[in-house]
Design a protein around this motif. Structure first.
Motif, PDB file in Angstrom:
ATOM      1  N   GLN A   1       0.929  -1.177  -0.121  1.00 22.05           N
ATOM      2  CA  GLN A   1      -0.028  -0.001  -0.011  1.00 22.05           C
ATOM      3  C   GLN A   1       0.928   1.155   0.008  1.00 22.05           C
ATOM      4  O   GLN A   1       0.565   2.327  -0.968  1.00 22.05           O
ATOM      5  N   ALA A   2       1.889   1.250   0.879  1.00 23.13           N
ATOM      6  CA  ALA A   2       2.965   2.427   0.820  1.00 23.13           C
ATOM      7  C   ALA A   2       3.380   2.673  -0.448  1.00 23.13           C
ATOM      8  O   ALA A   2       3.532   3.845  -1.119  1.00 23.13           O
ATOM      9  N   LEU A   3       3.681   1.475  -1.394  1.00 24.32           N
ATOM     10  CA  LEU A   3       4.390   1.869  -2.724  1.00 24.32           C
ATOM     11  C   LEU A   3       3.404   2.256  -3.597  1.00 24.32           C
ATOM     12  O   LEU A   3       3.837   2.997  -4.409  1.00 24.32           O
ATOM     13  N   ALA A   4       2.101   1.851  -3.591  1.00 26.32           N
ATOM     14  CA  ALA A   4       1.097   2.470  -4.353  1.00 26.32           C
ATOM     15  C   ALA A   4       0.920   3.956  -3.914  1.00 26.32           C
ATOM     16  O   ALA A   4       0.515   4.656  -4.988  1.00 26.32           O
ATOM     17  N   ALA A   5       0.716   4.084  -2.795  1.00 27.31           N
ATOM     18  CA  ALA A   5       0.390   5.547  -2.324  1.00 27.31           C
ATOM     19  C   ALA A   5       1.697   6.468  -2.914  1.00 27.31           C
ATOM     20  O   ALA A   5       1.241   7.698  -3.351  1.00 27.31           O
ATOM     21  N   ARG A   6       2.739   6.089  -2.794  1.00 30.69           N
ATOM     22  CA  ARG A   6       3.797   6.861  -3.057  1.00 30.69           C
ATOM     23  C   ARG A   6       3.930   7.104  -4.770  1.00 30.69           C
ATOM     24  O   ARG A   6       4.240   8.071  -5.362  1.00 30.69           O
ATOM     25  N   THR A   7       3.535   5.678  -5.463  1.00 29.40           N
ATOM     26  CA  THR A   7       3.402   5.941  -6.948  1.00 29.40           C
ATOM     27  C   THR A   7       2.399   6.985  -7.375  1.00 29.40           C
ATOM     28  O   THR A   7       2.721   7.818  -8.194  1.00 29.40           O
ATOM     29  N   TYR A   8       1.423   6.864  -6.683  1.00 28.43           N
ATOM     30  CA  TYR A   8      -0.003   7.698  -7.001  1.00 28.43           C
ATOM     31  C   TYR A   8       0.559   9.116  -6.915  1.00 28.43           C
ATOM     32  O   TYR A   8       0.321   9.797  -8.089  1.00 28.43           O
ATOM     33  N   ILE A   9       1.186   9.734  -5.963  1.00 26.89           N
ATOM     34  CA  ILE A   9       1.343  11.116  -5.992  1.00 26.89           C
ATOM     35  C   ILE A   9       2.352  11.587  -6.847  1.00 26.89           C
ATOM     36  O   ILE A   9       2.403  12.700  -7.334  1.00 26.89           O
ATOM     37  N   VAL A  10       3.547  10.623  -7.078  1.00 26.07           N
ATOM     38  CA  VAL A  10       4.615  10.909  -7.879  1.00 26.07           C
ATOM     39  C   VAL A  10       3.996  11.015  -9.403  1.00 26.07           C
ATOM     40  O   VAL A  10       4.290  12.086 -10.025  1.00 26.07           O
ATOM     41  N   ASN A  11       2.961  10.182  -9.685  1.00 21.95           N
ATOM     42  CA  ASN A  11       2.325  10.117 -11.144  1.00 21.95           C
ATOM     43  C   ASN A  11       1.696  11.434 -11.281  1.00 21.95           C
ATOM     44  O   ASN A  11       1.607  12.133 -12.163  1.00 21.95           O
ATOM     45  N   TYR A  12       0.845  11.630 -10.203  1.00 20.69           N
ATOM     46  CA  TYR A  12      -0.020  12.872 -10.092  1.00 20.69           C
ATOM     47  C   TYR A  12       0.824  14.054 -10.357  1.00 20.69           C
ATOM     48  O   TYR A  12       0.331  15.042 -10.910  1.00 20.69           O
ATOM     49  N   LYS A  13       1.922  14.434  -9.578  1.00 26.49           N
ATOM     50  CA  LYS A  13       2.570  15.695  -9.581  1.00 26.49           C
ATOM     51  C   LYS A  13       3.164  15.848 -11.091  1.00 26.49           C
ATOM     52  O   LYS A  13       3.438  16.851 -11.576  1.00 26.49           O
ATOM     53  N   LEU A  14       3.369  14.435 -11.631  1.00 28.18           N
ATOM     54  CA  LEU A  14       3.929  14.714 -12.840  1.00 28.18           C
ATOM     55  C   LEU A  14       2.978  14.836 -14.137  1.00 28.18           C
ATOM     56  O   LEU A  14       3.329  15.685 -14.956  1.00 28.18           O
ATOM     57  N   HIS A  15       1.883  14.384 -13.974  1.00 23.51           N
ATOM     58  CA  HIS A  15       0.974  14.355 -15.243  1.00 23.51           C
ATOM     59  C   HIS A  15      -0.454  14.742 -14.841  1.00 23.51           C
ATOM     60  O   HIS A  15      -1.635  14.886 -15.682  1.00 23.51           O
ATOM     61  N   GLY A  16      -0.617  14.849 -13.376  1.00 21.03           N
ATOM     62  CA  GLY A  16      -2.066  15.269 -12.971  1.00 21.03           C
ATOM     63  C   GLY A  16      -2.574  16.658 -13.246  1.00 21.03           C
ATOM     64  O   GLY A  16      -1.825  17.588 -13.495  1.00 21.03           O
ATOM     65  N   ASP A  17      -3.848  17.023 -12.920  1.00 22.02           N
ATOM     66  CA  ASP A  17      -4.475  18.411 -12.945  1.00 22.02           C
ATOM     67  C   ASP A  17      -4.142  19.004 -11.709  1.00 22.02           C
ATOM     68  O   ASP A  17      -5.049  18.880 -10.748  1.00 22.02           O
ATOM     69  N   ILE A  18      -3.136  19.802 -11.527  1.00 25.43           N
ATOM     70  CA  ILE A  18      -2.708  20.275 -10.388  1.00 25.43           C
ATOM     71  C   ILE A  18      -3.125  21.860 -10.450  1.00 25.43           C
ATOM     72  O   ILE A  18      -2.627  22.430 -11.507  1.00 25.43           O
ATOM     73  N   THR A  19      -3.703  22.334  -9.258  1.00 30.74           N
ATOM     74  CA  THR A  19      -4.092  23.747  -9.253  1.00 30.74           C
ATOM     75  C   THR A  19      -2.839  24.485  -8.685  1.00 30.74           C
ATOM     76  O   THR A  19      -1.871  23.795  -8.353  1.00 30.74           O
ATOM     77  N   GLU A  20      -2.834  25.752  -8.701  1.00 30.70           N
ATOM     78  CA  GLU A  20      -1.598  26.648  -8.264  1.00 30.70           C
ATOM     79  C   GLU A  20      -1.422  26.523  -6.687  1.00 30.70           C
ATOM     80  O   GLU A  20      -0.548  26.547  -6.175  1.00 30.70           O
ATOM     81  N   GLU A  21      -2.667  26.153  -6.057  1.00 27.99           N
ATOM     82  CA  GLU A  21      -2.761  26.148  -4.559  1.00 27.99           C
ATOM     83  C   GLU A  21      -2.174  24.648  -4.117  1.00 27.99           C
ATOM     84  O   GLU A  21      -1.447  24.663  -3.394  1.00 27.99           O
ATOM     85  N   ALA A  22      -2.699  23.965  -4.694  1.00 30.31           N
ATOM     86  CA  ALA A  22      -2.303  22.202  -4.040  1.00 30.31           C
ATOM     87  C   ALA A  22      -2.234  21.240  -5.223  1.00 30.31           C
ATOM     88  O   ALA A  22      -2.830  21.404  -6.285  1.00 30.31           O
ATOM     89  N   ASP A  23      -1.396  20.312  -4.648  1.00 26.16           N
ATOM     90  CA  ASP A  23      -1.218  19.215  -5.986  1.00 26.16           C
ATOM     91  C   ASP A  23      -2.469  18.283  -5.507  1.00 26.16           C
ATOM     92  O   ASP A  23      -2.920  17.827  -6.996  1.00 26.16           O
ATOM     93  N   VAL A  24      -2.939  18.061  -4.643  1.00 26.61           N
ATOM     94  CA  VAL A  24      -4.171  16.973  -4.406  1.00 26.61           C
ATOM     95  C   VAL A  24      -4.978  17.505  -3.022  1.00 26.61           C
ATOM     96  O   VAL A  24      -4.304  18.185  -2.499  1.00 26.61           O
ATOM     97  N   THR A  25      -6.142  16.756  -3.016  1.00 29.37           N
ATOM     98  CA  THR A  25      -6.822  17.083  -1.978  1.00 29.37           C
ATOM     99  C   THR A  25      -6.801  15.782  -0.939  1.00 29.37           C
ATOM    100  O   THR A  25      -5.987  14.881  -1.201  1.00 29.37           O
ATOM    101  N   ASP A  26      -7.222  15.983   0.178  1.00 25.30           N
ATOM    102  CA  ASP A  26      -7.164  14.705   1.066  1.00 25.30           C
ATOM    103  C   ASP A  26      -8.266  13.910   1.061  1.00 25.30           C
ATOM    104  O   ASP A  26      -8.563  13.266   2.161  1.00 25.30           O
TER     105      ASP A  26
END
Length: 394
Positions: free
Chosen positions: A156-181
């Motif tokens: 699960q830790a590996l999946a969670a880390r992969t998700y945020i790295v992928n999202y920071k590289l290719h996700g729809d990031i706003t100026e304020e935040a990378d992701v929600t909680d």
């Protein structure tokens, strides 16, 4: 009658005295013997009570009172001292063990992070900058039960880390935040929230989660050297789903695989009952409640509903699941008068890694690497530094 021979010689005084006494006795008038007053005849039972003990030789002597007291005291000490020793030293050992148990447990420290994640805290309505590994620990604590096996937590830790790295590289990031909680991305909770949830077990559970995070420090899942979309969900129906059978996009590493470890787990089966009117309203269609409905179902490779045709109208399994808030898109329908009973298998969209399946694999001795390679086909384990050098440079 023969006369007994007498020895010649002068008789002794004892002999004379004895003969004289006999002569005197013959001359005395007979006397009447009376029983002593204190020796009255008593019943047999009373005689038994007063029966004296006779001993061979001298009768036993009575112990003097001081000697008896000393002997009783010595005997008591001999019997009491072992008990006293056990109680004294036993209590000491118990107190020592108790004091050892009460020693404060040391907190596991997370490894350093190459970058931070800007998280929109929905309840606080503010953006919080969280170090990568701290963020991963918060996601694992929020998304997977802490009492799961260590290898499942690592996966699960590996999946969670992969998700945020992928999202920071290719996700729809706003100026304020990378992701929600929230479930819009990954559920993340901070220290204060987790302390409220875990209570007295906070340190113990977080130490276990942090160990899992540290064991996979900096690792991400890649397919052809690119970070993947590491989808995960709670419980399968015995299979996972092809990505295109639930989502629109076909991803080569998100293929349907068997997952028998989920059967018998807490969320494997569920049942919901709705009136036909409620179902019609949820699906925005008119369904007659006074006759049997015509129901047809087609299924995917993952045994979930691909399409439901009810009273001539077609709906995808995903539509039905989401609109009726069913646990899974693997469902059967039974009509009972003017109600429909939906029986579901599994919990979640069914794509990627099943969490209960991962825990089942871990219980069988599989490692986190075995787990991720089972649920994500053709992937490799890489590092953040190699996969996302631009993020590390920031």
């Amino acid at each position: 009658m023969k006369k007994r021979p007498f020895k010649t010689g002068k008789p002794t005084k004892l002999t004379k005295k004895t003969v004289q006494e006999r002569i005197n006795a013959k001359m005395k008038p007979p006397t009447v013997l009376e029983a002593p007053k204190h020796k009255t005849v008593q019943p047999l039972s009373l005689l038994k009570k007063h029966k004296k003990n006779y001993y061979l030789g001298n009768s036993p002597k009575k112990w003097p009172l001081p000697t008896a007291i000393i002997l009783v005291s010595l005997l008591s000490i001999i019997l009491f001292i072992p008990t006293l020793i056990v109680l004294t030293f036993g209590n000491g050992a118990e107190k020592e063990a108790t004091s050892q148990e009460k020693e404060p447990e040391k907190s596991v420290e997370l490894e350093s992070s190459p970058f931070s994640v800007a998280v929109m805290r929905s309840n606080l309505e503010k953006v919080e900058s969280v170090p990568l590994e701290t963020y991963v620990a918060g996601v694992v604590a929020s998304e997977m039960p802490a009492n799961f096996e260590m290898e499942a937590l690592k996966a699960q830790a590996l999946a969670a880390r992969t998700y945020i790295v992928n999202y920071k590289l290719h996700g729809d990031i706003t100026e304020e935040a990378d992701v929600t909680d929230t479930v819009q991305h990954q559920v993340y909770k901070g220290e204060t929230e987790l302390k409220e949830i875990f209570g007295d077990e906070y340190k113990e559970k977080m130490n276990k989660i942090k160990e899992a995070v540290n064991a996979t420090k900096g690792e991400v899942l890649t397919y052809k050297k690119e970070p993947i979309t590491p989808a995960f969900f709670s419980t399968s129906n015995g299979y996972t789903e092809n990505s295109e059978d639930y989502w629109k996009e076909e991803l080569p590493y998100l293929r349907s695989v068997k997952s028998h470890w989920d059967e018998g787990t807490p969320k494997f089966l569920d049942q919901e009952t709705y009136s036909i009117e409620q179902v019609g309203q949820a699906l925005s269609t008119n369904l007659p409640a006074d006759k049997a409905l015509a129901i047809e179902i087609s299924r995917t490779d993952g045994k979930r509903v691909a399409e439901l045709t009810i009273n001539g109208e077609a709906f995808t399994g995903r539509e039905v699941r989401e609109k009726l808030k069913l646990r899974s898109s693997d469902f059967t329908i039974e009509q009972k008068d003017d109600h429909l009973v939906f029986t579901t298998k599994g919990y979640g969209h069914g794509i990627g890694m099943s969490q209960y399946g991962a825990n089942g694999m871990a219980k069988e001795g599989k490692t986190y690497k075995d787990i991720v390679n089972h649920y994500y086909k053709g992937v490799e384990i890489s590092t953040v530094t190699d996969t996302a050098p631009a993020l590390v440079a920031k």
